[in-house]
Design a protein around this motif. Structure first.
Motif, short mmCIF file in Angstrom:
data_model
loop_
_atom_site.label_atom_id
_atom_site.label_comp_id
_atom_site.label_asym_id
_atom_site.label_seq_id
_atom_site.Cartn_x
_atom_site.Cartn_y
_atom_site.Cartn_z
N ILE A 1 -48.38 -48.05 -34.97
CA ILE A 1 -47.33 -47.05 -35.18
C ILE A 1 -45.99 -47.78 -35.08
O ILE A 1 -45.77 -48.54 -34.14
CB ILE A 1 -47.42 -45.95 -34.09
CG1 ILE A 1 -48.71 -45.16 -34.25
CG2 ILE A 1 -46.20 -45.04 -34.18
CD1 ILE A 1 -48.95 -44.15 -33.14
N TYR B 1 -46.40 -45.68 -45.38
CA TYR B 1 -47.15 -46.70 -44.64
C TYR B 1 -47.29 -47.95 -45.52
O TYR B 1 -47.18 -47.88 -46.75
CB TYR B 1 -48.52 -46.17 -44.20
CG TYR B 1 -49.32 -45.48 -45.29
CD1 TYR B 1 -50.01 -46.20 -46.25
CD2 TYR B 1 -49.35 -44.08 -45.36
CE1 TYR B 1 -50.72 -45.56 -47.25
CE2 TYR B 1 -50.08 -43.43 -46.35
CZ TYR B 1 -50.76 -44.19 -47.30
OH TYR B 1 -51.46 -43.56 -48.30
N ALA C 1 -54.27 -50.92 -37.07
CA ALA C 1 -53.13 -50.09 -37.48
C ALA C 1 -52.14 -49.99 -36.33
O ALA C 1 -52.53 -49.98 -35.16
CB ALA C 1 -53.62 -48.69 -37.87
N ARG D 1 -55.44 -43.44 -35.50
CA ARG D 1 -54.78 -43.64 -36.78
C ARG D 1 -55.80 -43.45 -37.92
O ARG D 1 -56.98 -43.70 -37.73
CB ARG D 1 -54.19 -45.07 -36.91
CG ARG D 1 -53.27 -45.45 -35.76
CD ARG D 1 -51.85 -44.94 -35.96
NE ARG D 1 -51.69 -43.57 -36.35
CZ ARG D 1 -51.73 -42.51 -35.48
NH1 ARG D 1 -51.95 -42.68 -34.21
NH2 ARG D 1 -51.54 -41.29 -35.93
N VAL E 1 -47.72 -47.62 -39.72
CA VAL E 1 -47.48 -46.19 -39.97
C VAL E 1 -46.15 -45.79 -39.32
O VAL E 1 -46.07 -45.65 -38.10
CB VAL E 1 -48.61 -45.32 -39.39
CG1 VAL E 1 -48.45 -43.88 -39.83
CG2 VAL E 1 -49.98 -45.85 -39.78
N LYS F 1 -43.41 -43.52 -37.87
CA LYS F 1 -43.36 -42.15 -37.35
C LYS F 1 -41.92 -41.79 -36.98
O LYS F 1 -41.21 -42.61 -36.40
CB LYS F 1 -44.25 -42.02 -36.10
CG LYS F 1 -45.75 -42.21 -36.36
CD LYS F 1 -46.37 -41.03 -37.11
CE LYS F 1 -47.89 -41.16 -37.23
NZ LYS F 1 -48.46 -40.19 -38.18
#
Ligand SMILES: Cc1cc2nc3c(=O)[nH]c(=O)nc-3n(C[C@H](O)[C@H](O)[C@H](O)COP(=O)(O)O)c2cc1C
Length: 193
Positions: free
Chosen positions: A159, A170, A157, A12, A180, A182
């Motif tokens: 996902i 984000y 971090a 990330r 984050v 996705k």
């Protein structure tokens, strides 16, 4: 050793580092050495690199970068969380006027290599190019394509799957974990026969 899939998932963008952990030039050269093996349009290999692990130079480079535009209340890392090294990726117009996506391939390879070494980083396109070229005395035939910041990560971090609202921004939660979103694989693949 991580599997390749784990390495990619762990890779990330990281924007907060332990600045007391220094990185030497040899290590950064090793990472640029990986980029040497990358695919290159017409095999022109038009990219050149400037490495900095020097605190005074790092300070100048830092001042040229735009950090995490979606984090409106955050102006970038405070001094003790700043990157220990930078790589400036340049396109050399003396070799070619077309850089295709060579710099993206090189940057991702460098970041994967860094993650594999226990380091982390972020690539930057938000760059004050005029200021950076002045600071680093970059000649006119060299075009600044990307800057990579590197360091020992302190940021966690995760996902996330994209929410129903489709918001791709984000964000950081109350524990300062960086999330984050996705898109799903189904959203990406238009057809598969
Ligand atoms: C071409 C490119 C340019 C980017 N430029 C910046 C930038 O200027 N500043 C920044 O904070 N992040 C930058 N990023 C990082 C992205 O914000 C990040 O990749 C995105 O939020 C997804 O997070 P992830 O890399 O952890 O998957 C850039 C990423 C790419 C691929």
């Amino acid at each position: 050793m991580k599997s390749f899939k784990d390495l990619v998932r762990a890779n990330r963008s990281c924007r907060r580092f332990d600045n007391s952990h220094r990185i030497d030039v040899k290590t950064v050269k090793e990472l640029v050495g990986l980029a040497r093996y990358c695919a290159s349009g017409a095999n022109n290999q038009p990219l050149k690199y400037i490495i900095s692990t020097d605190e005074a130079k790092n300070k100048e480079i830092f001042s040229c970068l735009g950090w995490a535009a979606y984090l409106k209340d955050w102006k970038g890392p405070e001094e003790k969380e700043r990157p220990a090294a930078y790589i400036v990726i340049l396109g050399d117009h003396n070799i070619s006027d077309r850089f295709w996506c060579d710099h993206g391939i090189a940057a991702q390879t460098i970041l994967l290599g860094a993650r594999d070494m226990g380091l982390a980083g972020c690539m930057f396109a938000a760059i004050n190019i005029k200021k950076l070229k002045e600071f680093l005395n970059i000649e006119d035939h060299l075009e600044v394509k990307l800057v990579i910041a590197l360091g020992k990560p302190v940021e966690v971090a995760r996902i996330d799957d994209l929410g129903e609202d489709g918001d791709i921004r984000y964000f950081r939660d109350e524990n300062q974990v960086h999330h984050v979103p996705k898109r799903s694989l189904e959203d990406l693949i238009l057809s598969a026969w």
